[in-house]
Motif scaffolding. Sequence first.
Motif, PDB file in Angstrom:
ATOM      1  N   ALA A 120       0.813  -1.219   0.000  1.00 17.72           N
ATOM      2  CA  ALA A 120       0.000   0.000   0.000  1.00 17.72           C
ATOM      3  C   ALA A 120       0.846   1.267   0.000  1.00 17.72           C
ATOM      4  CB  ALA A 120      -0.931   0.002   1.205  1.00 17.72           C
ATOM      5  N   GLY A 121       2.155   1.150   0.179  1.00 18.07           N
ATOM      6  CA  GLY A 121       3.036   2.304   0.160  1.00 18.07           C
ATOM      7  C   GLY A 121       3.158   3.015   1.492  1.00 18.07           C
ATOM      8  N   LEU A 122       2.662   2.406   2.573  1.00 19.87           N
ATOM      9  CA  LEU A 122       2.775   3.031   3.890  1.00 19.87           C
ATOM     10  C   LEU A 122       4.210   2.987   4.404  1.00 19.87           C
ATOM     11  CD1 LEU A 122      -0.461   1.669   5.624  1.00 19.87           C
ATOM     12  CD2 LEU A 122      -0.131   3.828   4.390  1.00 19.87           C
ATOM     13  N   ILE A 123       4.984   2.018   3.940  1.00 20.93           N
ATOM     14  CA  ILE A 123       6.405   1.923   4.277  1.00 20.93           C
ATOM     15  C   ILE A 123       7.188   1.723   2.986  1.00 20.93           C
ATOM     16  CG2 ILE A 123       6.003   0.979   6.595  1.00 20.93           C
ATOM     17  CD1 ILE A 123       6.608  -1.785   5.483  1.00 20.93           C
ATOM     18  N   ASP A 124       8.463   2.032   3.022  1.00 25.46           N
ATOM     19  CA  ASP A 124       9.306   1.827   1.859  1.00 25.46           C
ATOM     20  C   ASP A 124       9.473   0.334   1.586  1.00 25.46           C
ATOM     21  OD1 ASP A 124       9.704   4.552   1.561  1.00 25.46           O
ATOM     22  OD2 ASP A 124      11.460   4.577   2.885  1.00 25.46           O
ATOM     23  N   PRO A 125       9.661  -0.038   0.317  1.00 23.39           N
ATOM     24  CA  PRO A 125       9.885  -1.454   0.017  1.00 23.39           C
ATOM     25  C   PRO A 125      11.057  -2.011   0.821  1.00 23.39           C
ATOM     26  CG  PRO A 125       9.504  -0.230  -2.008  1.00 23.39           C
ATOM     27  CD  PRO A 125       9.613   0.797  -0.905  1.00 23.39           C
ATOM     28  N   PRO A 126      10.825  -3.056   1.592  1.00 26.01           N
ATOM     29  CA  PRO A 126      11.889  -3.597   2.447  1.00 26.01           C
ATOM     30  C   PRO A 126      12.879  -4.422   1.631  1.00 26.01           C
ATOM     31  CG  PRO A 126       9.951  -4.953   2.633  1.00 26.01           C
ATOM     32  CD  PRO A 126       9.576  -3.817   1.723  1.00 26.01           C
ATOM     33  N   PRO A 127      14.044  -4.706   2.204  1.00 22.33           N
ATOM     34  CA  PRO A 127      14.974  -5.631   1.535  1.00 22.33           C
ATOM     35  C   PRO A 127      14.325  -7.012   1.379  1.00 22.33           C
ATOM     36  CG  PRO A 127      16.058  -4.441   3.320  1.00 22.33           C
ATOM     37  CD  PRO A 127      14.594  -4.148   3.431  1.00 22.33           C
ATOM     38  N   LEU A 128      14.775  -7.757   0.384  1.00 23.36           N
ATOM     39  CA  LEU A 128      14.187  -9.059   0.096  1.00 23.36           C
ATOM     40  C   LEU A 128      14.186  -9.993   1.312  1.00 23.36           C
ATOM     41  CD1 LEU A 128      12.960 -11.085  -1.894  1.00 23.36           C
ATOM     42  CD2 LEU A 128      15.296 -11.696  -2.581  1.00 23.36           C
ATOM     43  N   PRO A 129      15.286 -10.100   2.082  1.00 23.36           N
ATOM     44  CA  PRO A 129      15.255 -10.998   3.245  1.00 23.36           C
ATOM     45  C   PRO A 129      14.176 -10.626   4.252  1.00 23.36           C
ATOM     46  CG  PRO A 129      17.522 -10.425   2.699  1.00 23.36           C
ATOM     47  CD  PRO A 129      16.640  -9.545   1.865  1.00 23.36           C
ATOM     48  N   VAL A 130      13.911  -9.328   4.391  1.00 26.34           N
ATOM     49  CA  VAL A 130      12.872  -8.894   5.335  1.00 26.34           C
ATOM     50  C   VAL A 130      11.499  -9.304   4.822  1.00 26.34           C
ATOM     51  CG1 VAL A 130      11.792  -6.900   6.443  1.00 26.34           C
ATOM     52  CG2 VAL A 130      14.278  -6.971   6.151  1.00 26.34           C
ATOM     53  N   MET A 131      11.251  -9.100   3.529  1.00 28.84           N
ATOM     54  CA  MET A 131       9.970  -9.505   2.959  1.00 28.84           C
ATOM     55  C   MET A 131       9.788 -11.019   3.063  1.00 28.84           C
ATOM     56  SD  MET A 131       7.110  -8.669   1.594  1.00 28.84           S
ATOM     57  CE  MET A 131       7.268  -6.985   0.957  1.00 28.84           C
ATOM     58  N   CYS A 132      10.859 -11.764   2.813  1.00 32.73           N
ATOM     59  CA  CYS A 132      10.780 -13.221   2.920  1.00 32.73           C
ATOM     60  C   CYS A 132      10.448 -13.642   4.350  1.00 32.73           C
ATOM     61  CB  CYS A 132      12.096 -13.855   2.480  1.00 32.73           C
ATOM     62  SG  CYS A 132      12.394 -13.779   0.702  1.00 32.73           S
ATOM     63  N   PHE A 133      11.013 -12.947   5.316  1.00 33.24           N
ATOM     64  CA  PHE A 133      10.740 -13.285   6.717  1.00 33.24           C
ATOM     65  C   PHE A 133       9.268 -13.079   7.057  1.00 33.24           C
ATOM     66  CE2 PHE A 133      10.079 -11.669  11.039  1.00 33.24           C
ATOM     67  CZ  PHE A 133      10.419 -12.799  11.770  1.00 33.24           C
ATOM     68  N   PHE A 134       8.705 -11.945   6.640  1.00 34.75           N
ATOM     69  CA  PHE A 134       7.307 -11.687   6.981  1.00 34.75           C
ATOM     70  C   PHE A 134       6.352 -12.574   6.177  1.00 34.75           C
ATOM     71  CE2 PHE A 134       9.122  -7.871   8.868  1.00 34.75           C
ATOM     72  CZ  PHE A 134       8.374  -7.767  10.037  1.00 34.75           C
ATOM     73  N   ALA A 135       6.746 -12.960   4.960  1.00 29.77           N
ATOM     74  CA  ALA A 135       5.948 -13.942   4.220  1.00 29.77           C
ATOM     75  C   ALA A 135       5.963 -15.274   4.952  1.00 29.77           C
ATOM     76  CB  ALA A 135       6.484 -14.093   2.798  1.00 29.77           C
ATOM     77  N   TRP A 136       7.127 -15.659   5.459  1.00 28.00           N
ATOM     78  CA  TRP A 136       7.236 -16.886   6.264  1.00 28.00           C
ATOM     79  C   TRP A 136       6.404 -16.773   7.532  1.00 28.00           C
ATOM     80  CZ3 TRP A 136       8.893 -17.535  11.272  1.00 28.00           C
ATOM     81  CH2 TRP A 136       9.099 -18.856  11.694  1.00 28.00           C
ATOM     82  N   LEU A 137       6.490 -15.612   8.207  1.00 29.85           N
ATOM     83  CA  LEU A 137       5.800 -15.423   9.489  1.00 29.85           C
ATOM     84  C   LEU A 137       4.286 -15.519   9.321  1.00 29.85           C
ATOM     85  CD1 LEU A 137       6.294 -14.657  12.518  1.00 29.85           C
ATOM     86  CD2 LEU A 137       5.859 -12.282  11.819  1.00 29.85           C
ATOM     87  N   GLY A 138       3.740 -14.812   8.308  1.00 28.13           N
ATOM     88  CA  GLY A 138       2.300 -14.835   8.116  1.00 28.13           C
ATOM     89  C   GLY A 138       1.781 -16.223   7.800  1.00 28.13           C
ATOM     90  N   SER A 139       2.513 -16.959   6.946  1.00 28.13           N
ATOM     91  CA  SER A 139       2.076 -18.308   6.589  1.00 28.13           C
ATOM     92  C   SER A 139       2.308 -19.304   7.709  1.00 28.13           C
ATOM     93  CB  SER A 139       2.812 -18.768   5.326  1.00 28.13           C
ATOM     94  OG  SER A 139       2.493 -17.942   4.230  1.00 28.13           O
ATOM     95  N   ASN A 140       3.353 -19.079   8.513  1.00 31.50           N
ATOM     96  CA  ASN A 140       3.634 -19.996   9.608  1.00 31.50           C
ATOM     97  C   ASN A 140       2.542 -19.977  10.672  1.00 31.50           C
ATOM     98  OD1 ASN A 140       5.639 -20.473  12.405  1.00 31.50           O
ATOM     99  ND2 ASN A 140       5.683 -21.927  10.715  1.00 31.50           N
ATOM    100  N   GLY A 141       1.820 -18.849  10.778  1.00 36.97           N
ATOM    101  CA  GLY A 141       0.701 -18.800  11.715  1.00 36.97           C
ATOM    102  C   GLY A 141      -0.331 -19.867  11.428  1.00 36.97           C
TER     103      GLY A 141
END
Length: 555
Positions: A120-141
């Motif tokens: 949504a553009g509320l934060i700057d595009p994060p580095p790839l490892p950070v995005m991968c971590f949060f993709a992992w975190l959301g799905s791991n729930g």
Amino acid sequence: MQWSWVANRWTGVAASIWIQWSCGASYTFSIYSPILKSTQGYDQSTLDTVSVFKDIGANFGILSGLLYSAVSPYNNPHRDNDTRGSPKSKWASLGGPWVVIAAGAIQCFIGFMFIWASVAGLIDPPPLPVMCFFAWLGSNGQTFLNTTNVVTSLRNFPQYSGTIVGIMKGFLGLSGAILIQLYHTFCDRDPTTYLLMIACLPTFICILLMFLVRIYEVYNGDYKEHLNGFSLVTVIIVAYLMFIIISQNFFIFPSWAHIFTFIILMVLLALPFGIAIKAHSEESHQIAQACMFDSTSSSSPSADKVEYQELPSDVTEVEPISDDMLPPEEEMNLLQAMYTVEFWMLFVTMISGLGSGLATINNMSQIGESLGYSIKEINNLVSLWSMWNFLGRFGGGYVSDYIMHRKGWPRPLFMTATLGIMILGHVIIASGFRGNLYLGPVLVGICYGANWSLMPTITSEIFGVKHMGTIFNTIAAASPLGSYILSVRVVGYIYDKEANKEDNSCFGIHCFMSSFFILAGVAFLAFLVCLLLHFRTRRFYKLVVLRRLKQSVRY
């Protein structure tokens, strides 16, 4: 007493069903992946990397199993004079299954909320490892919610474990199709809003219902009729979704039609609570009658108040259990289970059988394109995969319970049969004849789904329920590993080798023939290992598992 009408094992099932259908956001990656790719400036390889971490998160459930074992009290109902009703873990006194659900809801919210904020553009595009971590975190729930619902249901309905696991796994498999209907109704062509929805909706449902998902006192009366009620509603929902999905592929639905079909879907999803109210009312009446009979007939022998499960005649007389029987009748932890041959047999079956099934769905679109199927046909085939997957998940548990109670056939034998059918499905896909994708993927999808309900049930029967969440989730980690090896190193490698070097495209039977014959061979390996598992455990099933079903339980 009034609280029992709200919180009982039947409303716990209905609550678990709702949590299950809401937590499958990882199955809808294709909805928001284009907007993720464009807003973050990813190429296809980078987007695939995020997807891989998403898949790892959705399958890495060891942490959820460990937390469940730590915070949930356990009492073994199959041991006489069991003194383990008070849990060994000091953390178990601080909560119960709701703690694991809360942890999963928090992970889901933080993970997908971060992705939404970035898109949504509320934060700057994060580095790839950070995005991968949060993709992992959301799905791991998802693994925390799924582990809690499956293991808790197993404890609350031990006599029909296959049926209840099939219902839980079935609704998890249906969650993608249900969430896509929510997307079409409220967020059509707006994947950014959809990301916000999948961050908030599962969290809200979990907070609302998590205290109903508890380990309740088990009364083993004749409750199969009510479980069949849940099963009937489940089949009605999948039939309705199949009708909607096929209709949406042929017709353009206006907004009012999406709203109307969504309302019907919500009414169907509410039916489990009605079944739960009726089941609890009848069970309470049976318990009251049993207590009244107990108080007025104290001189009657206790055997007069016993109800037996109907089982095959050849298991009515049970042999004594010998010390050399494998595996032993005890509650194993993860390390103890890993020292057994049975654990690694299940692991190999998972990596080979389910890995080959996952490789099939990962390449379904490319297979259809190479064989000349139209885009509409391919979309139908991909959409209906979730239906076949559901039928396998639900049917695998239900049918395995039926043949085990009626015929006394061990569950590993049934899983061996499903793997044999899966081999046939791979061979049909490899053959490439016209219309093969209307049969081969159906067989693979149903058998793939069946294994997802049979695996946790067999794990609980062989290794016990106490640490079943941890043990099964460790075994389940083999699925994405098998998918990576077979999808990338086998199917992808052979496709690239056969493809036109100029545009990297391939058309014809040869594109996937060799790879799917290899998948058939891998599934055959799983078939042999599972058959060996059946021979190793058939005596255990006769002496222990079937004896548990035969045991009398007094109200």
